[in-house]
Design a protein around this motif. Sequence first.
Motif, PDB file in Angstrom:
ATOM      1  N   ARG A 174       0.823  -1.196   0.000  1.00 32.39           N
ATOM      2  CA  ARG A 174       0.000   0.000   0.000  1.00 32.39           C
ATOM      3  C   ARG A 174       0.866   1.258   0.000  1.00 32.39           C
ATOM      4  N   ASP A 175       1.866   1.287   0.862  1.00 30.87           N
ATOM      5  CA  ASP A 175       2.746   2.458   0.916  1.00 30.87           C
ATOM      6  C   ASP A 175       3.434   2.686  -0.423  1.00 30.87           C
ATOM      7  N   LYS A 176       3.855   1.610  -1.050  1.00 32.71           N
ATOM      8  CA  LYS A 176       4.534   1.724  -2.341  1.00 32.71           C
ATOM      9  C   LYS A 176       3.589   2.270  -3.414  1.00 32.71           C
ATOM     10  N   SER A 177       2.306   1.832  -3.348  1.00 35.13           N
ATOM     11  CA  SER A 177       1.320   2.326  -4.316  1.00 35.13           C
ATOM     12  C   SER A 177       1.080   3.816  -4.142  1.00 35.13           C
ATOM     13  N   LEU A 178       0.935   4.271  -2.892  1.00 35.36           N
ATOM     14  CA  LEU A 178       0.714   5.696  -2.645  1.00 35.36           C
ATOM     15  C   LEU A 178       1.924   6.519  -3.063  1.00 35.36           C
ATOM     16  N   GLU A 179       3.123   5.992  -2.833  1.00 37.65           N
ATOM     17  CA  GLU A 179       4.336   6.714  -3.251  1.00 37.65           C
ATOM     18  C   GLU A 179       4.431   6.792  -4.769  1.00 37.65           C
ATOM     19  N   ALA A 180       3.928   5.792  -5.470  1.00 39.31           N
ATOM     20  CA  ALA A 180       4.010   5.791  -6.934  1.00 39.31           C
ATOM     21  C   ALA A 180       2.990   6.736  -7.567  1.00 39.31           C
ATOM     22  N   GLY A 181       2.029   7.262  -6.792  1.00 39.59           N
ATOM     23  CA  GLY A 181       1.086   8.216  -7.343  1.00 39.59           C
ATOM     24  C   GLY A 181      -0.363   7.833  -7.186  1.00 39.59           C
ATOM     25  N   ALA A 182      -0.673   6.765  -6.486  1.00 40.06           N
ATOM     26  CA  ALA A 182      -2.066   6.364  -6.306  1.00 40.06           C
ATOM     27  C   ALA A 182      -2.783   7.332  -5.365  1.00 40.06           C
ATOM     28  N   SER A 183      -4.035   7.658  -5.708  1.00 44.60           N
ATOM     29  CA  SER A 183      -4.832   8.500  -4.814  1.00 44.60           C
ATOM     30  C   SER A 183      -5.367   7.704  -3.633  1.00 44.60           C
ATOM     31  N   ASP A 184      -5.653   6.448  -3.871  1.00 43.76           N
ATOM     32  CA  ASP A 184      -6.182   5.586  -2.822  1.00 43.76           C
ATOM     33  C   ASP A 184      -5.823   4.149  -3.161  1.00 43.76           C
ATOM     34  N   TYR A 185      -6.140   3.228  -2.246  1.00 42.48           N
ATOM     35  CA  TYR A 185      -5.677   1.844  -2.364  1.00 42.48           C
ATOM     36  C   TYR A 185      -6.775   0.913  -1.877  1.00 42.48           C
ATOM     37  N   ILE A 186      -7.094  -0.112  -2.664  1.00 42.63           N
ATOM     38  CA  ILE A 186      -8.066  -1.134  -2.266  1.00 42.63           C
ATOM     39  C   ILE A 186      -7.456  -2.494  -2.574  1.00 42.63           C
ATOM     40  N   SER A 187      -7.533  -3.382  -1.589  1.00 47.86           N
ATOM     41  CA  SER A 187      -6.985  -4.729  -1.792  1.00 47.86           C
ATOM     42  C   SER A 187      -8.062  -5.657  -2.322  1.00 47.86           C
ATOM     43  N   LYS A 188      -7.640  -6.628  -3.142  1.00 48.36           N
ATOM     44  CA  LYS A 188      -8.551  -7.644  -3.644  1.00 48.36           C
ATOM     45  C   LYS A 188      -8.651  -8.782  -2.629  1.00 48.36           C
ATOM     46  N   PRO A 189      -9.797  -9.498  -2.642  1.00 49.36           N
ATOM     47  CA  PRO A 189     -10.995  -9.337  -3.467  1.00 49.36           C
ATOM     48  C   PRO A 189     -11.735  -8.053  -3.095  1.00 49.36           C
ATOM     49  N   LEU A 190     -12.353  -7.433  -4.075  1.00 51.86           N
ATOM     50  CA  LEU A 190     -13.027  -6.170  -3.856  1.00 51.86           C
ATOM     51  C   LEU A 190     -14.385  -6.393  -3.217  1.00 51.86           C
ATOM     52  N   ASN A 191     -14.737  -5.486  -2.308  1.00 53.30           N
ATOM     53  CA  ASN A 191     -16.084  -5.401  -1.773  1.00 53.30           C
ATOM     54  C   ASN A 191     -16.811  -4.326  -2.554  1.00 53.30           C
ATOM     55  N   LEU A 192     -17.917  -4.701  -3.218  1.00 52.40           N
ATOM     56  CA  LEU A 192     -18.610  -3.762  -4.105  1.00 52.40           C
ATOM     57  C   LEU A 192     -19.030  -2.493  -3.373  1.00 52.40           C
ATOM     58  N   ASP A 193     -19.581  -2.634  -2.159  1.00 51.94           N
ATOM     59  CA  ASP A 193     -20.010  -1.454  -1.412  1.00 51.94           C
ATOM     60  C   ASP A 193     -18.819  -0.555  -1.094  1.00 51.94           C
ATOM     61  N   GLN A 194     -17.679  -1.175  -0.726  1.00 50.27           N
ATOM     62  CA  GLN A 194     -16.489  -0.389  -0.423  1.00 50.27           C
ATOM     63  C   GLN A 194     -15.970   0.305  -1.675  1.00 50.27           C
ATOM     64  N   LEU A 195     -15.955  -0.414  -2.803  1.00 50.15           N
ATOM     65  CA  LEU A 195     -15.481   0.178  -4.053  1.00 50.15           C
ATOM     66  C   LEU A 195     -16.366   1.348  -4.473  1.00 50.15           C
TER      67      LEU A 195
END
Length: 919
Positions: free
Chosen positions: A885-906
Amino acid sequence: MYKKFKIGIRAKIILGYIVIILCLLASVIILNNQITSLQKERNFIIKYDSQVKTLTNRIEKYVLDMETSQRGYIITGDPSYLEPYNKAEENWKIDFDQLYLLLEDRKNQQEKLNAIKVTIEKWISTSGEPIIQLKKENNTEAINEFFKVDVGRKDMDTMRNQFEAFRTDENKYTQNKAKQLDQMNSNLTTGLFGILVLVSFISIIIASGISRSIVKTMKEVTQTIKEVAASKGNYRTRIHVKTQDEIKDLAHATNELLDAFERREWLQANLAEIVTKYQGVSAITKLAETFLAEMAHKTESSFGAFYVREMHNSDVVFVKKAAFADAGDSVGIEQFKLGEGLIGQCALEKRVFINHDISEEYRVIRTGLGEAPPKSVFIFPIIFEEEVIAVAELATMTSYTALQQELVKQVIDSFGLTVNSILGRMEIVRLLNESRAMTEELQVQSEELQTQSEELQMQTEELTMINEQLEERSKEAEIKSQELEKAKKELEDSSEQLVLHSNYKSQFLANMSHELRTPLNSILILSEMLSENGNNNLTEEEMEFARVIHSSGEDLLALINDILDISKVEAGKIDIIFDEVNMSEMPQQIEQIFAPVAKKKHLELHISKADNVGDIFYTDEKRFQQILKNLLSNALKFTERGYVHVDIKQLDHKQLTSNMQEVSVEWLEITVSDTGIGIPKDKHQLIFESFQQADGATVRKYGGTGLGLTICKEFAKLLGGWITLQSEEGKGSSFSLTIPSLPNGLNETVIDTNFVEVVATIEAPETIEEVQEEVATSRPISRQEVEVEVEVFQGKNILIVDDDYRNIYALKAALENRGMNILVAKDGLECIKIMEKNSDIDLILMDIMMPNMDGYETMSIIRTKMNLTDLPIIALTAKAMKTDRDKSLEAGASDYISKPLNLDQLVSVLRVWLVSKGS
């Protein structure tokens, strides 16, 4: 006239009781008068005898007192001796007058009293007063002369004899009266027995007459009922009674019951015959023909038609599938719509129509000899789950009876299920094949996961063996000081290998989670969409299949998360955040979560918090609650009856050891006790090991992976405490969590956590995903919010970047249902090309692990080279480690969601970022 002169059984019995009661009442009145008379006579005798004796004794006593007082005065000369004399002289006359008045009916006794009075007055005049006067004059000589003769003594003896004779007569009088009373009592007893015999005789006569009238008619009814029972189902016999009482009412009621039985037997027999005829029919046309033929025969109908619901170009129409007594020009129209004609109105209103006013233009009924118009038309809907799926119409030359109408009603109550079963069979087979394919794929993935889990367990056993070797070498180092440096070097080498091995295992688990979460993501999304049945085209059974698939996927996800938690603990990748925990709300929070589970299993859930527990306690709230939830979940899971208790208390200063006091002066002990299956003593340590439970039977009966207690034990260590167990097989278990309050965090030197990094800082939620998840679970979404969601999502351009076609298909279907336009890129290079050609993209869903160009590099190019800093990019990855997650945010992601996705959360995250971008 019958009603007016009817004398019922109750009236007969009550009349008989009234006669008996009147006889008894008269007897009681007579006896009461006799007894009252006896009582008065007895009371009079007792009172009279007592008064006579009392007054007689008192008069005699007064005279004797006068004699005694006189003699005392003569002897002593003391005037005080004369006081009793004077008093007795006054009182004896009063008592004498009372006694005389009491004996006014007995003249002979009054005469004796007068004689006694004369004697007393003579003594007073001759012996009493003269001697006292002589004493007052001190005439001793005269006194001596008087006593030489002593006339007074003779008077006293005479008086005593008179009193004795008087008492003797009184005793005889009393005894005579008592004998009279005894005779009266004997007469009363004899009369009582005579009255009882008379009343009993009258009662027997009345009871015999009433019972004879009742029993006679009852025998007639009983005999008739026996004849009906002996006929073996022949309910045509009826009961005839001539009496004008309740027995006749019973006969009428029995006849009505026989009528009801006869109607019910006819309905059940015909219903069973009809249902049997269409059992095993697999074609709707054959079913309709069979149904019409049987219904026409049972209802004496002359022709009929059967229509089935179908969809034609989004319109609901009812198409004819069968006809009865079909002529050359066919029976009935070929199809109709809802509300079209009387039959269409029947389908629309979902109710039965019976019409007896038939127009002359209505279709005639043909026979071999001629034609005739029908007299009644019977139209009825076939309903399944509140929806009309078929309509049938019958016509007859007579009229439909109430019994025939009831037969039709009972048949169609269950016939809708048969029609729906045949109509939906093809669709069910198709969906079942698809479900089987998905289930087989999930089963293959589960087997792969099981294999990987077994490999992980083998690695864990190897680590345990290495730890045992380290302990053995440490003991050898203590015994042999000359080998200390060598043992220390070996220990350091082994520790380095352990860290390296743990890192390899953590990387392996992260990669494994990615491979498992990717297919699991599409399974969860698609199964959830199927279970919601947005198009209303699935049956309840098919929706249940989808819910089972979704539930199995969530169980698999929970297993993956547990394994990753263990891996994070062993690799030292879990941050512990010590902050304030509100202990005053803890009992209420526990009850809100677990009270429904306890109520469902009929268990007593009791939560108590000691008074010495403070409102604020410093620890990691997330890990603390996770431990409590695991312990409570196990207690409720393994308890079939009894209770589950939670006791929260603070340890006293006396209970703290010196080592505990060095860590903190405030320690908390939470005990979770239950009356469940219990744990054998030889398994107390085993259950805290990974993938372990008490025995195989427990796994088979209650399920689970055996990771919960392992995670609890490790988390307790991270919080600076421990978990203890007290349990006996078959008598329940008691788990106690003991942790310190650490406002400043836990010193790393206090506890060995295998290289765990402990962070004692206060952090806010790290991503909008966490904020949205908290908001989404705190309250329901209102209608206004749904309308805002439609406005936010409608027409938005979303770019999905993913190399897995299953994820693309699932996400695309879910987001397009909410009005969004979806673009797809298979990797980072294709994403950059689409971005260069299309500037209207509102948000990007970026997968991380992709060929050619992964998500990190793609996000970096978008942010730096393309200079799109305001474009929301949501990173999607199946790798669940915090560094990802930290690496994704450093690369430019606005937010982070782990799979499997929860539709309500997405959807929640998309709503936040799309609204933020719009503002």
